[in-house]
Design a protein around this motif. Structure first.
Motif, short mmCIF file in Angstrom:
data_model
loop_
_atom_site.label_atom_id
_atom_site.label_comp_id
_atom_site.label_asym_id
_atom_site.label_seq_id
_atom_site.Cartn_x
_atom_site.Cartn_y
_atom_site.Cartn_z
N TRP A 12 47.53 48.01 -6.37
CA TRP A 12 46.16 48.44 -6.67
C TRP A 12 46.09 49.97 -6.71
O TRP A 12 45.48 50.55 -7.60
CB TRP A 12 45.18 47.88 -5.63
CG TRP A 12 43.76 48.21 -5.97
CD1 TRP A 12 42.96 47.55 -6.84
CD2 TRP A 12 42.99 49.30 -5.47
NE1 TRP A 12 41.73 48.17 -6.91
CE2 TRP A 12 41.73 49.24 -6.08
CE3 TRP A 12 43.26 50.33 -4.57
CZ2 TRP A 12 40.72 50.16 -5.81
CZ3 TRP A 12 42.26 51.25 -4.30
CH2 TRP A 12 41.01 51.15 -4.91
N MET A 13 46.74 50.63 -5.75
CA MET A 13 46.71 52.10 -5.74
C MET A 13 47.48 52.66 -6.94
O MET A 13 47.05 53.64 -7.55
CB MET A 13 47.31 52.64 -4.44
CG MET A 13 46.38 52.44 -3.27
SD MET A 13 46.88 53.29 -1.76
CE MET A 13 48.47 52.61 -1.42
N ALA A 26 43.73 55.58 -2.95
CA ALA A 26 44.25 55.54 -1.58
C ALA A 26 43.14 55.85 -0.58
O ALA A 26 43.02 55.19 0.46
CB ALA A 26 45.41 56.52 -1.42
N SER A 27 42.29 56.83 -0.91
CA SER A 27 41.18 57.17 -0.03
C SER A 27 40.19 56.02 0.09
O SER A 27 39.67 55.74 1.18
CB SER A 27 40.45 58.42 -0.55
OG SER A 27 41.30 59.54 -0.51
N ILE A 28 39.93 55.34 -1.01
CA ILE A 28 39.01 54.21 -0.98
C ILE A 28 39.61 53.06 -0.18
O ILE A 28 38.91 52.39 0.58
CB ILE A 28 38.63 53.79 -2.41
CG1 ILE A 28 37.73 54.87 -3.01
CG2 ILE A 28 37.94 52.43 -2.43
CD1 ILE A 28 37.41 54.70 -4.45
N LEU A 37 40.64 56.83 9.82
CA LEU A 37 41.75 57.68 9.37
C LEU A 37 41.30 58.74 8.38
O LEU A 37 42.05 59.69 8.11
CB LEU A 37 42.86 56.82 8.75
CG LEU A 37 43.57 55.87 9.73
CD1 LEU A 37 44.61 55.05 8.99
CD2 LEU A 37 44.20 56.65 10.88
N ILE A 38 40.09 58.60 7.84
CA ILE A 38 39.54 59.63 6.94
C ILE A 38 38.27 60.20 7.56
O ILE A 38 37.34 60.61 6.86
CB ILE A 38 39.29 59.08 5.51
CG1 ILE A 38 38.40 57.84 5.55
CG2 ILE A 38 40.60 58.82 4.78
CD1 ILE A 38 37.96 57.38 4.16
N LYS A 59 32.22 51.25 -7.44
CA LYS A 59 32.87 50.27 -8.32
C LYS A 59 34.33 50.09 -7.90
O LYS A 59 34.83 48.96 -7.85
CB LYS A 59 32.77 50.73 -9.76
CG LYS A 59 33.32 49.76 -10.77
CD LYS A 59 33.13 50.25 -12.18
CE LYS A 59 33.73 49.29 -13.18
NZ LYS A 59 33.58 49.77 -14.56
N LEU A 60 35.02 51.19 -7.60
CA LEU A 60 36.41 51.09 -7.15
C LEU A 60 36.51 50.36 -5.81
O LEU A 60 37.42 49.56 -5.60
CB LEU A 60 37.03 52.48 -7.03
CG LEU A 60 37.69 53.04 -8.28
CD1 LEU A 60 38.16 54.47 -8.03
CD2 LEU A 60 38.84 52.18 -8.74
N ALA A 61 35.58 50.65 -4.90
CA ALA A 61 35.60 49.97 -3.60
C ALA A 61 35.39 48.47 -3.78
O ALA A 61 36.06 47.66 -3.14
CB ALA A 61 34.54 50.56 -2.68
#
Length: 72
Positions: A12-13, A26-28, A37-38, A59-61
């Motif tokens: 996915w990433m 990666a952040s999402i 962690l963020i 949308k990505l999440a």
């Protein structure tokens, strides 16, 4: 089973076309899995830092959750 989950996450990433898009993905993923962690950044903050609209990050999440089967 852990290998399958890790594989789905990495695929996915890696679907991001550029390094920037992969970093955003990666952040999402971290937001969905381990927001600590963020530093508890919100999707809006992630979008602002990435130069994306709030809708694009949401949308990505949603796509991440659907791909991995995670609930919101």
């Amino acid at each position: 089973m852990a290998a399958e989950v890790t594989c789905r996450l990495l695929i996915w990433m890696a679907d991001g076309r550029t390094l920037h898009e992969r970093g955003l993905r990666a952040s999402i993923a971290l937001y969905c899995i381990r927001p600590d962690l963020i530093d508890g950044a919100t999707l809006e903050q992630i979008g602002t830092l990435a130069g994306c609209s709030r809708q694009a990050v949401h949308k990505l999440a949603s796509a991440f959750r659907q791909t991995t089967g995670m609930q919101a």
